[in-house]
Design a protein around this motif. Structure first.
Motif, mmCIF file in Angstrom:
data_model
loop_
_atom_site.group_PDB
_atom_site.id
_atom_site.type_symbol
_atom_site.label_atom_id
_atom_site.label_comp_id
_atom_site.label_asym_id
_atom_site.label_seq_id
_atom_site.Cartn_x
_atom_site.Cartn_y
_atom_site.Cartn_z
ATOM 1 N N PHE A 9 0.837 -1.207 0.000
ATOM 2 C CA PHE A 9 0.000 0.000 0.000
ATOM 3 C C PHE A 9 0.870 1.255 0.000
ATOM 4 C CE2 PHE A 9 -2.174 3.403 2.306
ATOM 5 C CZ PHE A 9 -3.283 3.564 1.491
ATOM 6 N N ILE A 10 1.953 1.267 0.778
ATOM 7 C CA ILE A 10 2.856 2.425 0.809
ATOM 8 C C ILE A 10 3.454 2.657 -0.580
ATOM 9 C CG2 ILE A 10 5.077 3.236 1.697
ATOM 10 C CD1 ILE A 10 4.275 1.922 4.389
ATOM 11 N N MET A 11 3.831 1.568 -1.268
ATOM 12 C CA MET A 11 4.395 1.708 -2.616
ATOM 13 C C MET A 11 3.345 2.222 -3.608
ATOM 14 S SD MET A 11 7.480 1.115 -2.185
ATOM 15 C CE MET A 11 8.376 0.506 -0.773
ATOM 16 N N LEU A 12 2.111 1.740 -3.499
ATOM 17 C CA LEU A 12 1.045 2.247 -4.365
ATOM 18 C C LEU A 12 0.760 3.718 -4.064
ATOM 19 C CD1 LEU A 12 -1.387 -0.800 -4.391
ATOM 20 C CD2 LEU A 12 -0.011 0.041 -6.311
ATOM 21 N N PHE A 13 0.822 4.074 -2.782
ATOM 22 C CA PHE A 13 0.643 5.472 -2.392
ATOM 23 C C PHE A 13 1.772 6.327 -2.964
ATOM 24 C CE2 PHE A 13 1.166 9.017 0.624
ATOM 25 C CZ PHE A 13 -0.099 9.588 0.512
ATOM 26 N N THR A 14 2.993 5.791 -2.970
ATOM 27 C CA THR A 14 4.137 6.489 -3.571
ATOM 28 C C THR A 14 3.880 6.756 -5.050
ATOM 29 O OG1 THR A 14 5.661 5.450 -2.007
ATOM 30 C CG2 THR A 14 6.621 6.330 -4.027
ATOM 31 N N ALA A 15 3.313 5.756 -5.747
ATOM 32 C CA ALA A 15 2.989 5.945 -7.166
ATOM 33 C C ALA A 15 1.922 7.019 -7.343
ATOM 34 C CB ALA A 15 2.522 4.620 -7.778
ATOM 35 N N ALA A 16 0.905 7.010 -6.478
ATOM 36 C CA ALA A 16 -0.155 8.021 -6.573
ATOM 37 C C ALA A 16 0.394 9.425 -6.315
ATOM 38 C CB ALA A 16 -1.273 7.703 -5.585
ATOM 39 N N VAL A 17 1.277 9.542 -5.332
ATOM 40 C CA VAL A 17 1.906 10.839 -5.039
ATOM 41 C C VAL A 17 2.756 11.282 -6.227
ATOM 42 C CG1 VAL A 17 3.610 11.999 -3.570
ATOM 43 C CG2 VAL A 17 1.838 10.588 -2.538
ATOM 44 N N GLY A 18 3.446 10.340 -6.870
ATOM 45 C CA GLY A 18 4.248 10.673 -8.040
ATOM 46 C C GLY A 18 3.398 11.186 -9.193
ATOM 47 N N ILE A 19 2.255 10.536 -9.432
ATOM 48 C CA ILE A 19 1.359 10.982 -10.506
ATOM 49 C C ILE A 19 0.858 12.397 -10.221
ATOM 50 C CG2 ILE A 19 -0.888 10.574 -11.582
ATOM 51 C CD1 ILE A 19 -0.314 7.551 -11.228
ATOM 52 N N CYS A 20 0.435 12.629 -8.982
ATOM 53 C CA CYS A 20 -0.048 13.972 -8.610
ATOM 54 C C CYS A 20 1.064 15.010 -8.711
ATOM 55 C CB CYS A 20 -0.625 13.946 -7.195
ATOM 56 S SG CYS A 20 -2.125 12.961 -7.061
ATOM 57 N N SER A 21 2.267 14.648 -8.265
ATOM 58 C CA SER A 21 3.396 15.587 -8.327
ATOM 59 C C SER A 21 3.720 15.960 -9.760
ATOM 60 C CB SER A 21 4.632 14.974 -7.666
ATOM 61 O OG SER A 21 4.393 14.689 -6.318
ATOM 62 N N GLY A 22 3.730 14.971 -10.656
ATOM 63 C CA GLY A 22 4.001 15.248 -12.067
ATOM 64 C C GLY A 22 2.954 16.157 -12.677
ATOM 65 N N ALA A 23 1.678 15.908 -12.348
ATOM 66 C CA ALA A 23 0.603 16.748 -12.878
ATOM 67 C C ALA A 23 0.693 18.167 -12.326
ATOM 68 C CB ALA A 23 -0.755 16.129 -12.548
ATOM 69 N N PHE A 24 0.964 18.290 -11.018
ATOM 70 C CA PHE A 24 1.089 19.625 -10.413
ATOM 71 C C PHE A 24 2.292 20.373 -10.980
ATOM 72 C CE2 PHE A 24 -1.266 17.946 -6.506
ATOM 73 C CZ PHE A 24 -2.473 18.439 -6.962
ATOM 74 N N PHE A 25 3.392 19.654 -11.219
ATOM 75 C CA PHE A 25 4.573 20.285 -11.795
ATOM 76 C C PHE A 25 4.258 20.839 -13.184
ATOM 77 C CE2 PHE A 25 8.499 19.899 -14.350
ATOM 78 C CZ PHE A 25 9.263 20.849 -13.686
ATOM 79 N N GLU A 26 3.526 20.051 -13.989
ATOM 80 C CA GLU A 26 3.183 20.506 -15.338
ATOM 81 C C GLU A 26 2.264 21.719 -15.287
ATOM 82 O OE1 GLU A 26 1.246 21.259 -18.935
ATOM 83 O OE2 GLU A 26 0.176 20.567 -17.170
ATOM 84 N N VAL A 27 1.299 21.700 -14.382
ATOM 85 C CA VAL A 27 0.354 22.813 -14.274
ATOM 86 C C VAL A 27 1.067 24.085 -13.827
ATOM 87 C CG1 VAL A 27 -1.636 23.650 -12.953
ATOM 88 C CG2 VAL A 27 -1.669 21.368 -13.935
ATOM 89 N N SER A 28 2.058 23.942 -12.952
ATOM 90 C CA SER A 28 2.749 25.128 -12.427
ATOM 91 C C SER A 28 3.837 25.650 -13.366
ATOM 92 C CB SER A 28 3.356 24.815 -11.059
ATOM 93 O OG SER A 28 4.399 23.868 -11.183
#
Length: 196
Positions: A9-28
């Protein structure tokens, strides 16, 4: 070896955080660099051309993922490789989030079909496989490391015995996970050949 669901679950959460971080980075992102990326991506999406040679696409996809999996496989013996797959999982998911957000911004709703047909299918196989492999490597590596650190106690002997008895399930988990990673690379190479 029974996989610890909390680590998965922690690893899946890491993947979810990575997806969100990439999207936020692109938006910013702002400036001419972002506009140039959007122009290039919009041109590629509008042309609808395939991605080139099948095998070159496959090897391009596999040349980083498979060595990362191989390095993490050695985690019970080479402890420095324990964080390799969690880091690679985060980077890969961050790239997915960035790519999806950039595609949506460059092509609008038309980009949804490219995300659904080219980006998502291989990553729906790869990211869970990497999460399971990262959890297995972390669990086996930490068990082995604790066995070395507490080598004088009977508890440590028990942990070493557990590591030896867990070798077969560990190999099975890694074989299945590596096969899933190869399938995702093949799927990505196949989908890049198609014209949508």
């Amino acid at each position: 070896m029974k996989l610890n669901e909390k680590i998965v679950f922690i690893m899946l959460f890491t993947a979810a955080v990575g997806i969100c971080s990439g999207a936020f980075f692109e938006v910013s992102m702002t400036g001419s660099g972002k506009e140039q990326l959007q122009t290039i991506l919009a041109g590629q999406l509008a042309s609808g051309s395939g991605g080139g040679n099948f095998w070159s696409c496959f090897f391009s996809s596999a040349r980083i993922t498979l060595p990362a999996i191989a390095a993490a496989f050695a985690a019970p013996y080479i402890y420095i490789t324990i964080p390799v797959l969690p880091v690679w999982l985060f980077i890969k998911s961050m790239a997915l989030g960035f790519s999806a957000a950039m595609t949506l911004e460059a092509a609008g709703l038309a980009g949804m079909s490219h995300i659904a047909t080219r980006l998502m299918p291989p990553n729906m196989v790869l990211l869970p496989a990497l999460a399971v492999l990262a959890a297995a490597a972390a669990q086996a590596g930490c068990t082995s490391l604790l066995g070395i650190l507490y080598s004088g106690s009977t508890n440590a002997r028990r942990k070493r015995k557990a590591l030896h008895s867990d070798a077969r399930p560990y190999f099975i988990i890694y074989f299945i996970g590596t096969a899933a990673a190869v399938i995702s690379c093949l799927l990505e190479a196949f989908l890049l050949q198609l014209n949508f």
